[in-house]
Motif scaffolding. Structure first.
Motif, PDB file in Angstrom:
ATOM      1  N   ALA A 669      34.951 -60.268   2.383  1.00 35.54           N
ATOM      2  CA  ALA A 669      34.058 -60.969   1.457  1.00 35.54           C
ATOM      3  C   ALA A 669      32.769 -60.197   1.224  1.00 35.54           C
ATOM      4  CB  ALA A 669      33.732 -62.360   1.996  1.00 35.54           C
ATOM      5  N   MET A 670      32.322 -59.442   2.237  1.00 32.72           N
ATOM      6  CA  MET A 670      31.080 -58.691   2.112  1.00 32.72           C
ATOM      7  C   MET A 670      31.050 -57.599   3.168  1.00 32.72           C
ATOM      8  SD  MET A 670      28.416 -61.483   3.772  1.00 32.72           S
ATOM      9  CE  MET A 670      28.988 -62.739   2.638  1.00 32.72           C
ATOM     10  N   ASP A 671      30.105 -56.701   3.016  1.00 31.40           N
ATOM     11  CA  ASP A 671      29.953 -55.629   3.986  1.00 31.40           C
ATOM     12  C   ASP A 671      29.627 -56.203   5.368  1.00 31.40           C
ATOM     13  OD1 ASP A 671      29.427 -52.544   4.385  1.00 31.40           O
ATOM     14  OD2 ASP A 671      27.731 -53.581   5.327  1.00 31.40           O
ATOM     15  N   GLU A 672      30.177 -55.578   6.398  1.00 30.53           N
ATOM     16  CA  GLU A 672      29.995 -56.071   7.764  1.00 30.53           C
ATOM     17  C   GLU A 672      28.521 -56.184   8.134  1.00 30.53           C
ATOM     18  OE1 GLU A 672      31.139 -54.652  12.335  1.00 30.53           O
ATOM     19  OE2 GLU A 672      32.009 -53.654  10.582  1.00 30.53           O
ATOM     20  N   ASN A 673      27.725 -55.177   7.774  1.00 31.72           N
ATOM     21  CA  ASN A 673      26.316 -55.209   8.161  1.00 31.72           C
ATOM     22  C   ASN A 673      25.526 -56.243   7.370  1.00 31.72           C
ATOM     23  OD1 ASN A 673      24.216 -54.217   9.841  1.00 31.72           O
ATOM     24  ND2 ASN A 673      23.413 -53.019   8.116  1.00 31.72           N
TER      25      ASN A 673
END
Length: 890
Positions: A669-673
């Protein structure tokens, strides 16, 4: 060869040899020279020919050359002549050039062997070979329809006529199981009592015939076009349609196999034809009314009459009969109690039922089953008996969630799933956690609410859901007091309760994922600074004030009047300040926030349509369910991974596992960071901000509070690495399903997400996490650009320093980086790092319009940011909460 056997040369122009020589495809033959090859004035048989002198034979080579000259090609054209005889048979072809037919006995070609089916057609060339003859077309037509008649005869002979009594005797329950595979509940079609045709009121029969099949008493019992349409839709993979005649519907009701297959459709056709030929119309109608599903777990008119009105079928009034005819359209959407899935709330169903009730009365007059004078005597929509259920506690809500999920995967309606029966449905629900969640709600209800003493404590509703971040499995939910207590709306699955400030983390994630127009798409740091003052003028991406509906610049209202000045987004989240996130949403672009929300599992139909392109959208005017909010925050807990929420692990029918019940696949869904930085910000909310009521829970948690305009709803959504849980609190007007203010509820001035919802969350999670070794959240790495500079104090802004800057330093702060000079909102060129830049977002200029809202979580009258979304504006009037209950489940 002896001399006496050799014949002298013959003149050209006749005889058998001439016939051979006259063919364009004649072969060279075995003789030394063909007759007529020398151009003699006459042939051996006296037929005249062309003149010329006789030539002696010159051997076989010369004979071949002469034949080629006379016939034009020798053996290569044998096909044209058909062999030595030149004519394709035993008779020769025509004589020499210009002469009469020859009479030679050539060797004709062998005729082709005849085939049973001459296709491709022999003797035809090109496209003509593939065009069937009329005989073939006629034969195929006769064979096809003859085969159909044979198949129909066999099918007709093999099927039997069902009876209502047999259907009742063979109906099975559907059994639901907990996650540990122990039985949770058994539901399904055994509540049926057969009544005779004489005991069914004429008013009910007339209403059903008028509404369902006006030509019932004159038709043949089947609708070929309806069947063809159903088969066509089935072949295309689309939703199938039921039988369009009462006879077909009766057959469908009693034909318990609910598999949507072509075989089943043909069986229903044969059974319907047989039923129509062997039963009277009154018998068919009585059996249909005795087997149909009416809702409230009732099958047949007698059970339905008792379930809805507490009367026997024979005692029903006209108004009640027309109601039962109305609900036959589909109880899930026409039962006023509400149904399963989107658009099936009690309010929506009641409106549909009343509309159809009136339509049927008009239809009866139209088709001649009621006189206009009789129609005028019909009273109002009937009052229904209070619904009862054998499902107690949370079981009814759990069954409904699992039933909706299973029916969708099986491509059935909830009614078909109930009517078919025999399904073994294994759920994700953890019995222990369900009981713990219910106990947490009951504990707070008992200590907080005194409905007999305070009027404001009446009609207060709790809803909650708990999801596993590593799979999307719904492990627990709280839907209300229980079916057995008369509460049939699932509060864990509402779609009418705004989520308030619990939406802000989605806006922040979007800013880190997509950046803003100021960072030109580069991620924005949570340490970026925004103006947090009350009544801040919100500006579009051109730096121009966004105008309100009154023609003046729109000003965002905070909950209080604290002059926060320039604050970090981290601080704004901690204290749930509205104005920074209202401006941030515009800067990011509201369409980007919607993308992030959808990637996290928020359904687009729950977006607030009235504020879809307006400032308030960023402050939580949308209305996802508790299930969907728990699932969305599970994305943060899983470091950006998302799983669709699900409630069923497997379904077995007749010992056969059904397909399509594999767990949902992981999506990014989104970047890990990005997710880890949101978690870092929400941990701070718990430790130092509006969620600090749960700070001492004893293990790592992150979460966000949410409160909406006039305290109409309050939320707390939080998570650990192992479990994500959402809790909501709201008041409703029972008759209208309208949200009411909770100001004064519980004896306190106003309710916030950090109060009652947070306490329920804490009590539940403390028990649910027992025996679990909680994992710490991943370390958040520095991310994004830091923009914004603290303006100097001025007469217009009060102190503008961030009061928490030294008290709550963030581990993720990055040193300011040089940046090109930019133009601030006042049109002055200055660096974004320039501490002398004094633009405060227009808190003292541009008119006095406050936007007409209190808490920024309202769905009030915020205008549209003209350039932030690229999709046009809207005046934003109204909160657009949509339907109240019965939203789509995970």
């Amino acid at each position: 060869m002896s001399e006496h056997r050799r014949k002298p040369p013959q003149p050209q122009g006749g005889g058998r040899a001439a016939a051979r020589r006259g063919q364009s495809g004649s072969s060279s033959g075995r003789r030394a020279a063909p007759r007529g090859a020398t151009g003699s004035p006459s042939d051996a048989y006296g037929y005249g020919g062309g003149g010329g002198e006789e030539r002696p034979y010159g051997g076989r080579a010369e004979a071949r050359r002469a034949a080629q000259r006379a016939g034009g090609g020798g053996r290569r054209r044998a096909a044209d002549g058909g062999g030595r005889g030149g004519g394709g048979g035993r008779r020769g072809g025509p004589g020499g050039p210009g002469g009469p037919p020859g009479r030679g006995r050539g060797r004709g070609s062998v005729p082709p062997k005849k085939r049973f089916i001459d296709y491709p057609r022999a003797g035809k060339y090109g496209a003509a070979r593939w065009v069937p003859s009329w005989r073939m077309v006629t034969g195929l037509f006769v064979a096809f329809f003859g085969g159909l008649l044979v198949a129909a005869g066999i099918g007709y002979a093999m099927v039997g006529v069902p009876t209502a009594a047999n259907a009742a005797a063979t109906a099975q329950n559907n059994v639901f199981y907990w996650s540990d595979e122990t039985q949770m509940a058994a539901t399904g079609g055994t509540n049926r009592q057969i009544v005779e045709i004489a005991d069914i009121p004429k008013e009910l029969k007339d209403a059903v015939v008028a509404a369902e099949n006006a030509s019932f008493y004159t038709d043949k019992g089947v609708d070929p076009m309806g069947i063809a349409r159903a088969l066509f839709n089935m072949a295309r993979g689309e939703e199938t349609q039921g039988g369009s005649t009462i006879t077909q519907q009766y057959v469908k009701n009693t034909y318990l196999t609910q598999d949507q297959t072509v075989t089943r459709k043909f069986k229903e056709l044969f059974i319907s034809i047989k039923v129509g030929s062997q039963m009277t119309k009154d018998e068919i109608l009585a059996n249909y009314l005795n087997t149909a599903f009416y809702g409230r777990d009732s099958y047949g008119v007698q059970a339905a009459a008792q379930a809805y009105f507490g009367e026997d079928a024979e005692d029903l009034t006209t108004e009640q009969c027309v109601f039962l005819a109305s609900v036959l359209k589909g109880p899930n959407f026409f039962n006023p109690d509400g149904g399963i899935g989107a658009g099936a709330s009690a309010k929506e169903n009641t409106e549909r039922a009343k509309k159809r009730w009136k339509w049927i009365l008009g239809r009866e007059v139209e088709v001649g089953r009621m006189k206009p004078a009789e129609r005028k005597k019909v009273g109002e929509f009937p009052e229904l008996k209070k619904q009862t259920s054998k499902l107690s506690g949370q079981t009814g809500y759990l069954v409904d969630i699992a039933k909706e999920y299973a029916a969708k995967k099986l491509r059935l309606t909830p009614e078909e799933l109930d009517r078919g029966g025999g399904y073994r449905i294994y759920t994700t629900f953890d019995k222990k956690k369900v009981n713990q969640l219910e106990a947490a709600v009951k504990k707070t209800q008992k200590s907080f609410l005194k409905p007999n003493e305070r009027a404001k404590d009446k009609y207060v509703q709790f809803g909650a859901a708990s999801v596993d971040p590593e799979s999307g499995a719904i492990v627990a939910l709280y839907g209300g007091d229980g079916y057995d207590k008369g509460h049939y709306s699932n509060n864990a699955n509402t779609t009418g309760v705004p989520v308030g400030s619990t939406w802000k983390p989605i806006v922040l994630a979007s800013a880190m994922e997509y950046g803003t127009y100021q960072t030109e798409g580069e991620p924005l740091s949570p340490m970026a600074r925004y103006n947090g003052n009350d009544l801040l003028v919100i500006k579009d991406q051109n730096g121009d004030p966004i105008m309100g509906s009154n023609g003046k610049p729109f000003r965002q209202k905070n909950e209080g009047t604290t002059p926060w000045g320039m604050v970090t987004l981290r601080k704004a989240m901690e204290q749930s300040i509205n104005s920074p996130f209202a401006q941030l949403g515009v800067d990011v672009g509201l369409s980007n926030t919607r993308k992030t929300a959808e990637a996290m599992g928020i359904l687009p139909e729950s977006f607030d349509k009235a504020n879809l392109r307006n400032v308030s959208f960023s402050l939580g005017t949308s209305t996802p369910s508790a299930i969907r909010m728990a699932d969305a925050y599970a994305t943060f807990a899983a470091s950006g991974k998302h799983y669709e929420p699900y409630s069923v692990t497997k379904v077995i029918k007749d010992g056969v596992p059904q397909k399509d019940f594999d767990p949902p696949k992981q999506e990014n869904a989104m970047d890990e960071n990005v997710a880890n930085n949101v978690t870092d910000v929400l941990e701070n909310v718990v430790q130092n901000g509006t969620g600090k009521k749960i700070a001492d829970i004893g293990f790592p948690v992150a979460g966000k509070t949410g409160t909406t305009d006039k305290n109409k709803s309050a939320w707390f959504v939080g998570y650990t690495r192992e479990l994500s849980t959402a809790v909501t609190l709201f008041r409703t007007e029972p008759d209208k399903g309208k949200l009411l203010s909770m100001n004064g509820t519980g004896g306190v001035e106003s309710i916030h997400g950090g109060d009652i919802p947070a306490q329920v969350w804490k009590d539940y999670m403390a028990e649910a996490m027992k025996g679990v070794n909680p994992k710490p959240f991943p370390e958040a790495e520095k991310i994004g650009e830091i923009i914004g500079a603290s303006p100097s104090p001025s007469a217009s802004t009060s102190p503008t320093e961030d009061p928490s800057a030294s008290a709550t330093p963030s581990p993720s702060v990055t040193a300011p980086r040089p940046s090109p000079s930019k133009t601030n909102g006042n049109g002055n060129n200055c660096s974004i790092w320039d501490p002398t830049c004094t633009d405060t977002g227009g808190t003292t200029d541009g008119g006095t319009d406050s936007g007409g809202t209190t808490d920024g979580s309202t769905g009030g009258t915020s205008p549209s940011p003209s350039t932030s979304d690229g999709s046009g504006g809207s005046n934003g009037n109204g909160n657009g909460n949509g339907g109240f209950f019965g939203g789509p489940a995970g």
